[in-house]
Write a protein that holds these residues in place. Structure first.
Motif, PDB file in Angstrom:
ATOM      1  N   ARG A 111       0.812  -1.209   0.000  1.00 27.43           N
ATOM      2  CA  ARG A 111       0.000   0.000   0.000  1.00 27.43           C
ATOM      3  C   ARG A 111       0.850   1.265   0.000  1.00 27.43           C
ATOM      4  N   PRO A 131       3.092   2.671  -4.430  1.00 28.48           N
ATOM      5  CA  PRO A 131       2.234   2.786  -5.619  1.00 28.48           C
ATOM      6  C   PRO A 131       3.002   2.712  -6.932  1.00 28.48           C
ATOM      7  N   THR A 183       4.640   9.047   5.744  1.00 28.43           N
ATOM      8  CA  THR A 183       3.398   8.306   5.528  1.00 28.43           C
ATOM      9  C   THR A 183       2.280   8.988   6.316  1.00 28.43           C
ATOM     10  N   ILE A 214      -7.281   4.361   5.858  1.00 32.33           N
ATOM     11  CA  ILE A 214      -6.345   4.228   4.729  1.00 32.33           C
ATOM     12  C   ILE A 214      -4.960   4.656   5.190  1.00 32.33           C
ATOM     13  N   ALA A 255      -1.189   5.509   3.563  1.00 33.81           N
ATOM     14  CA  ALA A 255      -0.595   5.805   2.259  1.00 33.81           C
ATOM     15  C   ALA A 255       0.747   6.509   2.428  1.00 33.81           C
ATOM     16  N   TRP A 300       3.318  11.983  -0.922  1.00 28.69           N
ATOM     17  CA  TRP A 300       4.147  12.609  -1.948  1.00 28.69           C
ATOM     18  C   TRP A 300       4.589  13.983  -1.459  1.00 28.69           C
ATOM     19  N   GLU A 352       2.618  17.180  -5.810  1.00 29.88           N
ATOM     20  CA  GLU A 352       1.237  16.731  -5.960  1.00 29.88           C
ATOM     21  C   GLU A 352       0.534  17.331  -7.174  1.00 29.88           C
ATOM     22  N   SER A 354      -3.722   8.773 -12.560  1.00 27.63           N
ATOM     23  CA  SER A 354      -3.729   7.549 -11.768  1.00 27.63           C
ATOM     24  C   SER A 354      -3.151   7.784 -10.383  1.00 27.63           C
ATOM     25  N   MET A 355      -2.111   8.621 -10.283  1.00 28.76           N
ATOM     26  CA  MET A 355      -1.524   8.907  -8.989  1.00 28.76           C
ATOM     27  C   MET A 355      -2.362   9.909  -8.211  1.00 28.76           C
ATOM     28  N   ARG A 356      -2.991  10.837  -8.916  1.00 27.67           N
ATOM     29  CA  ARG A 356      -3.822  11.824  -8.218  1.00 27.67           C
ATOM     30  C   ARG A 356      -5.015  11.152  -7.534  1.00 27.67           C
ATOM     31  N   ARG A 357      -5.501  10.065  -8.133  1.00 32.40           N
ATOM     32  CA  ARG A 357      -6.617   9.346  -7.507  1.00 32.40           C
ATOM     33  C   ARG A 357      -6.213   8.685  -6.191  1.00 32.40           C
ATOM     34  N   ARG A 358      -4.891   8.506  -5.992  1.00 35.80           N
ATOM     35  CA  ARG A 358      -4.408   7.893  -4.765  1.00 35.80           C
ATOM     36  C   ARG A 358      -4.178   8.915  -3.651  1.00 35.80           C
TER      37      ARG A 358
END
Length: 771
Positions: A592, A595, A621, A646, A648, A651, A656, A662-666
């Motif tokens: 997790r 990514p 984190t 969650i 994660a 970044w 950011e 795809s990364m922004r959705r994380r």
């Protein structure tokens, strides 16, 4: 009878005493004292690079007896003085024969002078009178007394007049025949043998027929010594010589070596004459497409021996408009980005990074210093490898900020690369972008470390130069950086992949204001450096390392013979999967928190984490809760539905806005309305005046479309980007006027001083064609 013997003995003793008195009262002039040899600088194979005449502008190329063709020595002894090896300096039989021939014919048929007597006239010129002849004979006796026969013959070889400004067999052979005297044919040996008898009349470049007739006379005298077939072949050989011309290869290196000659008359260099000719031709060919006063310099060094094989200090030594006499190999100029490979190598050795460490290529301020990239655009998240290959400035400054500019400069100096700073100036972050001076020869010696297991070196210009090398970086760091540079990029693409195929690792650099364009590269066997610019420092807009220096570097590598050494990965280097954004081993991370995975070169097994966030404090984190039904971020105390915890990886805040979809959705989602009181930096500013997804139409095809953007949520500085390129820095709500010249999609990003950001996208459609 005894009385006659005593009288003879007394006469001989008196003669000996007279000669001893003559030797004391009239000492023999030291050969070359009043007219020293012309200093000649030679290539590694003996080819003259440049010769410097004596005060009378006489050219002499010193040569040793063993370096001259045996054919010439045979012809010289047989034609000029067959008794040379046994007479005491004067041959009474030859003198008597000459006197008889003159009485019988009424003219001079032969001079009767021995080679020793001719050398006596060379070092002590005297009139051709009876008194002069006597003085010449006495000097000949002195020569035989003070010098061996081989030494006397060596003096003749170096001082014999050969026509015009030439003296000595080597100078004549090089000037007339374009070859060393060690490679003379039978005909050429005979020609150079007879030339000193009447050097002005028998000059082969002016009087080839007279020279040929005199040469054939020598060939006739060689019957019985040379085979008849050899003599016959020599007679048929035409007298073809080149016009006298001064040797002029590597003139600036020759001038440099002359300054340290220390009384020597011959300097052997390490240069390869053929390669030097090729390199000079390449540089001269470039001048046809360069503006006036722009010069070039290039240096080629053998990595094994450290010998310099080619040295071009200027574009064309005959072109004074291009500052031809300024040696840019030795000049201190801004190196632009060429220091970046050393920075990343040092950071590897310090355990700060690995090859795929995450860096931020975004607008950043380092204590007020705000570097930009060459193209004034940014790339967002990049690895060390990408930052080096693309020569990105902001990531390099970020790494230097962690290492320390003073330490960086000291590490370069320890490895032999000394940078020049203005008086009173101290190293700062600008040094990595060319904020100091460096010399091309020092840069070549330093870059050699990438092909020499981390050992930098001092280029050697003569075989007598000592081997000097220093540890610049570890073997592993050198290997990793070289592997990165060999990956290519824009330069390799421009060179049509030649660099990648041939194992060349290179870097370019451009100084501020386009004053200096650099390219330095290494292969297994060679290190090559190229500089292009104006020696007076005048800018050349549009001239940068990749478009003017790198193509020349590739051309030079293409003419170099290469024998790949078969590189072995050092024991200190390994490859492993690492995670973004944390930067550490994937095998040690929860999936997790990983990514993105990338394959990295590690040094000594170290996988250091990503640098701490410069904008936002906190752990690398984070944990947060989301509403399982709405997907919005909540806190357990304000959530309306069931929540999910969650965990994660965080970044860096500056990156950011640059993440792909795809990364922004994380990223953590927006706060749910019911939890709006939970404020954070994310999403705390908003672009207004334009709407995300808005479609705009230009009034017509010729006119641009303008719109003003504003921001809400901050009164601090805001950096504005349009399609990744910084366009403005504003303060408070008021934003820039955006100018959309072409149809297409435009991404507009606003970044606050604390890392908060907002981004929208609009589309501009073409207008109607004006009538």
């Amino acid at each position: 009878m005894p009385g006659r013997v005593r009288r003879v003995a007394a006469g001989l003793a008196a003669a000996a005493l007279a000669l001893l008195a003559w030797d004391r009262l009239c000492p023999l002039p030291t050969p070359g004292r009043d007219s020293p040899y012309a200093l000649v600088v030679l290539a590694r194979d003996g080819t003259p690079l440049r010769a410097f005449p004596d005060k009378d502008h006489i050219w002499r190329h010193p040569v040793l007896l063993d370096e001259v063709s045996p054919l010439y020595l045979q012809a010289l002894i047989n034609y000029e003085d067959r008794a040379f090896w046994w007479h005491p300096g004067v041959n009474p039989f030859a003198l008597a024969r000459a006197a008889w021939q003159r009485l019988a014919s009424g003219r001079i048929v032969s001079g009767g002078s021995t080679l020793t007597m001719q050398v006596a006239r060379m070092i002590d010129p005297m009139p051709r009178t009876p008194t002069g002849k006597l003085r010449q004979m006495l000097r000949a006796f002195q020569l035989e007394w003070h010098y061996s026969k081989r030494e006397i013959l060596g003096l003749y070889l170096n001082y014999a007049p050969m026509g015009g400004v030439l003296e000595g067999v080597e100078a004549a052979s090089r000037a007339y025949l374009a070859k060393p005297s060690s490679r003379l044919t039978h005909a050429e040996a005979a020609l150079l043998t007879v030339l000193p008898q009447m050097p002005s009349i028998l000059r082969p470049d002016r009087n080839p027929e007279r020279a040929r007739a005199a040469r054939d006379k020598v060939l006739s005298r060689m019957e019985g010594t040379w085979r008849a077939a050899e003599i016959q072949d020599a007679r048929t050989e035409p007298v073809i010589v080149q016009n006298l011309r001064e040797p002029l290869l590597a003139p600036l290196l020759a001038q440099r070596l002359k300054a340290g000659a220390g009384g020597r008359t011959r300097i052997d260099s390490t240069l390869d004459a053929a390669l030097q000719t090729h390199v000079e031709s390449l540089l001269q060919s470039r001048t046809h497409v360069l503006p006036p006063r722009v010069s070039l310099a290039a240096l080629v060094m053998d990595n094994a021996t450290l010998e310099v094989l080619a040295y071009a200090g200027s574009a064309d030594f005959t072109d004074r408009d291009r500052f031809s006499h300024v040696d840019m190999v030795r000049a201190s100029r801004s190196p632009g980005s060429t220091l970046k490979p050393f920075l990343y190598a040092f950071a590897l050795d310090e355990g700060l990074i690995h090859s795929e460490s995450l860096l931020a290529d975004t607008p950043q301020s380092f204590a007020g210093y705000q570097p930009g990239n060459f193209q004034q655009s940014f790339h967002g998240p990049v690895s060390v490898s990408e930052a080096l290959v693309k020569s990105l400035n902001v990531p390099a400054v970020e790494v230097l900020d962690r290492l320390g500019p003073t330490r960086f400069v000291a590490m370069l100096r320890q490895g032999g690369l000394k940078l020049d700073f203005p008086r009173g100036a101290e190293p700062n972050l600008s040094v990595i972008l060319g904020g100091a001076g460096a010399r091309l020869e020092d840069m070549v010696g330093a870059y050699a470390a990438f092909a020499r297991r981390g050992m930098a070196a001092v280029p050697r210009f003569t075989p007598r130069s000592p081997v000097a090398e220093r540890r610049m970086m570890s073997e592993g760091a050198a290997f990793i950086v070289r592997e990165i540079l060999e990956g290519g990029g824009t330069i390799a693409d421009a060179a049509e992949g030649q660099g990648r195929r041939r194992g060349i690792a290179w870097k370019t650099g451009t100084s501020f204001g386009f004053r200096d364009a650099w390219s330095v590269g290494v292969s297994d066997r060679y290190t090559v450096g190229v500089w292009v610019g104006r020696p007076d420092g005048t800018p050349n807009p549009g001239f940068f390392g990749a478009n003017v220096a790198a193509p020349l570097l590739v051309d030079i590598f293409n003419i170099l013979p290469e024998a790949p050494a078969g590189r072995v990965i050092p024991a200190s280097v390994s490859q492993e999967k690492i995670c973004w954004p944390l930067g550490q081993r994937a095998s040690e991370q929860d999936i997790r928190l990983c990514p993105l995975q990338r394959t990295a070169w590690l040094l000594n097994g170290a996988a250091p984490p990503t640098f701490p966030d410069r904008i936002r404090s906190g752990a690398p984190t984070l944990a947060y809760y989301v509403d399982r039904q709405t997907g919005l971020r909540v806190q357990p105390g304000c959530a309306r539905h069931a929540v999910e915890r969650i965990e994660a990886a965080r970044w860096p805040a500056a990156l950011e806005p640059w993440l792909d979809e795809s990364m922004r959705r994380r990223l953590p989602p927006a706060l749910a309305p019911e939890c709006a009181y939970e404020r954070s930096a994310e999403g705390s500013i908003r672009i207004v005046g334009l709407t995300d997804g808005e479609v705009m139409v230009k009034p017509n095809a010729e006119r641009s479309l303008s719109a003003r953007a504003e921001v809400r949520g901050t009164n601090e500085e805001v950096t504005w980007l349009l399609n990744g390129r910084q366009i403005a820095v504003t303060k408070g709500a008021s934003g820039p006027v955006l100018d959309f010249r072409e149809p297409g999609r435009y991404d507009i990003t606003a970044i606050g001083a604390a890392g908060q950001h907002d981004r929208i996208s609009i589309s501009v459609l073409p207008g109607r064609q004006a009538r």
